[in-house]
Write a protein that holds these residues in place. Structure first.
Motif, PDB file in Angstrom:
ATOM      1  N   ALA A 194       7.366 -13.907 -25.466  1.00 35.55           N
ATOM      2  CA  ALA A 194       8.333 -13.471 -24.454  1.00 35.55           C
ATOM      3  C   ALA A 194       9.085 -12.222 -24.899  1.00 35.55           C
ATOM      4  O   ALA A 194       9.339 -11.312 -24.092  1.00 35.55           O
ATOM      5  CB  ALA A 194       9.314 -14.610 -24.165  1.00 35.55           C
ATOM      6  N   PHE A 195       9.439 -12.155 -26.184  1.00 39.80           N
ATOM      7  CA  PHE A 195      10.168 -10.988 -26.692  1.00 39.80           C
ATOM      8  C   PHE A 195       9.260  -9.773 -26.853  1.00 39.80           C
ATOM      9  O   PHE A 195       9.695  -8.629 -26.674  1.00 39.80           O
ATOM     10  CB  PHE A 195      10.817 -11.315 -28.038  1.00 39.80           C
ATOM     11  CG  PHE A 195      11.910 -12.347 -27.958  1.00 39.80           C
ATOM     12  CD1 PHE A 195      12.625 -12.554 -26.782  1.00 39.80           C
ATOM     13  CD2 PHE A 195      12.225 -13.132 -29.059  1.00 39.80           C
ATOM     14  CE1 PHE A 195      13.630 -13.504 -26.702  1.00 39.80           C
ATOM     15  CE2 PHE A 195      13.227 -14.089 -28.997  1.00 39.80           C
ATOM     16  CZ  PHE A 195      13.930 -14.273 -27.814  1.00 39.80           C
ATOM     17  N   VAL A 197       6.824  -8.570 -25.111  1.00 36.62           N
ATOM     18  CA  VAL A 197       6.481  -7.778 -23.931  1.00 36.62           C
ATOM     19  C   VAL A 197       7.612  -6.853 -23.492  1.00 36.62           C
ATOM     20  O   VAL A 197       7.410  -6.000 -22.622  1.00 36.62           O
ATOM     21  CB  VAL A 197       6.076  -8.693 -22.757  1.00 36.62           C
ATOM     22  CG1 VAL A 197       4.839  -9.504 -23.117  1.00 36.62           C
ATOM     23  CG2 VAL A 197       7.220  -9.628 -22.365  1.00 36.62           C
ATOM     24  N   HIS A 198       8.778  -6.999 -24.073  1.00 38.77           N
ATOM     25  CA  HIS A 198       9.910  -6.135 -23.715  1.00 38.77           C
ATOM     26  C   HIS A 198       9.917  -4.875 -24.578  1.00 38.77           C
ATOM     27  O   HIS A 198       9.381  -4.859 -25.684  1.00 38.77           O
ATOM     28  CB  HIS A 198      11.234  -6.888 -23.869  1.00 38.77           C
ATOM     29  CG  HIS A 198      11.424  -7.990 -22.861  1.00 38.77           C
ATOM     30  ND1 HIS A 198      11.886  -7.770 -21.582  1.00 38.77           N
ATOM     31  CD2 HIS A 198      11.192  -9.328 -22.937  1.00 38.77           C
ATOM     32  CE1 HIS A 198      11.937  -8.916 -20.923  1.00 38.77           C
ATOM     33  NE2 HIS A 198      11.527  -9.870 -21.728  1.00 38.77           N
ATOM     34  N   GLU A 199      10.553  -3.827 -24.051  1.00 36.72           N
ATOM     35  CA  GLU A 199      10.613  -2.557 -24.779  1.00 36.72           C
ATOM     36  C   GLU A 199      11.866  -2.452 -25.647  1.00 36.72           C
ATOM     37  O   GLU A 199      11.996  -1.505 -26.413  1.00 36.72           O
ATOM     38  CB  GLU A 199      10.569  -1.388 -23.790  1.00 36.72           C
ATOM     39  CG  GLU A 199       9.262  -1.295 -23.020  1.00 36.72           C
ATOM     40  CD  GLU A 199       9.242  -0.097 -22.092  1.00 36.72           C
ATOM     41  OE1 GLU A 199      10.257   0.628 -22.042  1.00 36.72           O
ATOM     42  OE2 GLU A 199       8.214   0.100 -21.411  1.00 36.72           O
ATOM     43  N   SER A 200      12.747  -3.416 -25.529  1.00 34.84           N
ATOM     44  CA  SER A 200      13.970  -3.390 -26.326  1.00 34.84           C
ATOM     45  C   SER A 200      13.648  -3.505 -27.811  1.00 34.84           C
ATOM     46  O   SER A 200      12.852  -4.349 -28.226  1.00 34.84           O
ATOM     47  CB  SER A 200      14.882  -4.548 -25.904  1.00 34.84           C
ATOM     48  OG  SER A 200      15.908  -4.755 -26.838  1.00 34.84           O
ATOM     49  N   LEU A 203      14.698  -6.967 -29.143  1.00 33.66           N
ATOM     50  CA  LEU A 203      13.792  -8.051 -28.772  1.00 33.66           C
ATOM     51  C   LEU A 203      12.448  -7.923 -29.495  1.00 33.66           C
ATOM     52  O   LEU A 203      11.840  -8.938 -29.868  1.00 33.66           O
ATOM     53  CB  LEU A 203      13.581  -8.062 -27.258  1.00 33.66           C
ATOM     54  CG  LEU A 203      14.797  -8.480 -26.421  1.00 33.66           C
ATOM     55  CD1 LEU A 203      14.463  -8.450 -24.932  1.00 33.66           C
ATOM     56  CD2 LEU A 203      15.292  -9.864 -26.828  1.00 33.66           C
ATOM     57  N   GLN A 204      11.989  -6.700 -29.707  1.00 30.12           N
ATOM     58  CA  GLN A 204      10.750  -6.502 -30.465  1.00 30.12           C
ATOM     59  C   GLN A 204      10.923  -6.993 -31.896  1.00 30.12           C
ATOM     60  O   GLN A 204      10.017  -7.619 -32.463  1.00 30.12           O
ATOM     61  CB  GLN A 204      10.381  -5.017 -30.462  1.00 30.12           C
ATOM     62  CG  GLN A 204       9.849  -4.488 -29.148  1.00 30.12           C
ATOM     63  CD  GLN A 204       8.349  -4.674 -29.022  1.00 30.12           C
ATOM     64  OE1 GLN A 204       7.626  -4.601 -29.996  1.00 30.12           O
ATOM     65  NE2 GLN A 204       7.894  -4.921 -27.808  1.00 30.12           N
ATOM     66  N   ALA A 207      10.874 -10.662 -31.871  1.00 28.60           N
ATOM     67  CA  ALA A 207       9.496 -11.135 -31.725  1.00 28.60           C
ATOM     68  C   ALA A 207       8.798 -11.175 -33.080  1.00 28.60           C
ATOM     69  O   ALA A 207       8.038 -12.105 -33.371  1.00 28.60           O
ATOM     70  CB  ALA A 207       8.723 -10.231 -30.765  1.00 28.60           C
TER      71      ALA A 207
END
Length: 301
Positions: A194-195, A197-200, A203-204, A207
């Motif tokens: 979930a994390f 797929v984000h560009e943040s 969050l990366q 992940a």
């Protein structure tokens, strides 16, 4: 107590130690940033590397995902070695566990599914280890997409099998521990996906941490088979071989029905292990009760 108890411990110790060494090499070689770093920049100006110190300016390319840590030499060489050796030991653990469950008269589709998922996990590990993400991205992602779900499925199936063959209170305690590990693996894998797929940047990075938690958790789960492997003997291996032979024999008989194979009027197929052995704790260290699976009986089939 048999020497097979060394196998699960070796798998966990070798793989966990190895991937953290890969991580340390990648940090020191400025290929990734350390896990404690949460600040990332969009771009970085050229900085003079300081030997023995991690990078001070990090971009999204420096997030310490496990795959990213093993992308560049010299750490990529060790990463490939860990993937190959670890995959081989995973297959050995899966085969022995498969035979051990059969030995306890619990052959079922669940046991076969666990064997297939474990071997699939090993195939994915080989692909992940040998196709680095920065040089063969498609193959690497295919390997990761195979290895991670297959590994999660394997631990979930093994949790159910552990309850099925449990006899003593200690067996059930081990089953409870495995359920906790499986839940932690499931949560960390879902969060990592979930994390990711984000560009943040934050969050990366989260992940990457979840990916590390998932990988270490699965390797610890494999290490718990030390508890059962203390009772593995030559009878265990023979039980697995006998079952494979019987399945092949029955399949051959169905394909060539009426080709001269004659059963006596009172003969009937018997289930492996049924009535031939008493149940014992799968984690016991004593030699397992003798099965009717000696080489002579196999030859008479």
């Amino acid at each position: 107590m048999t020497a097979w108890i060394v196998l699960p411990v070796s798998l966990s110790a070798f793989s966990i130690t190895g991937i953290w060494i890969v991580y340390a090499m990648a940090v020191m070689n400025h290929h990734v940033c350390p896990v404690e770093n949460w600040y990332y920049n969009v771009t970085c100006t050229e900085e003079m590397p300081r030997p023995g110190f991690p990078k001070t300016c990090c971009t999204i390319q420096d997030i310490p995902l496990i795959s990213k840590c093993g992308s560049f030499p010299p750490e990529s060489c060790l990463f490939s070695l860990i993937g190959n050796v670890g995959a081989f030991m995973v297959i050995m653990v899966c085969l022995l566990r498969y035979a051990q469950v059969i030995e306890h008269s619990h052959h079922c589709l669940l046991n076969t599914s666990a064997l297939v998922s474990g071997c699939t996990n090993a195939v994915g590990l080989v692909m992940v280890g040998n196709f680095q993400v920065d040089h063969a991205k498609s193959l690497h992602y295919v390997g990761a997409g195979v290895a991670f779900p297959a590994g999660l499925l394997f631990v979930c199936l093994q949790c159910v099998l552990t309850y099925r063959v449990a006899v003593t209170a200690l067996d059930y305690w081990m089953a409870h521990c495995r359920v906790a590990l499986a839940i932690a693996a499931m949560v960390s894998l879902v969060l990592s996906g979930a994390f990711f797929v984000h560009e943040s940047f934050v969050l990366q990075h989260a992940a990457a941490i979840c990916e590390w938690v998932f990988t270490v958790d699965i390797l610890v789960f494999y290490g718990t088979f030390t508890y059962e492997f203390g009772s593995v003997s030559h009878d265990t291996v023979l039980a697995g071989l006998q079952h494979v032979y019987q399945q092949h024999h029955l399949h051959h008989h169905h394909l060539h029905h009426g080709s001269g194979i004659v059963l006596g009027p009172g003969a009937r197929p018997t289930a492996l292990g049924t009535g031939s052995k008493g149940l014992k704790s799968p984690g016991g260290s004593s030699t397992s009760t003798h099965l009717n699976c000696t080489p002579e009986s196999i030859a008479m089939l």
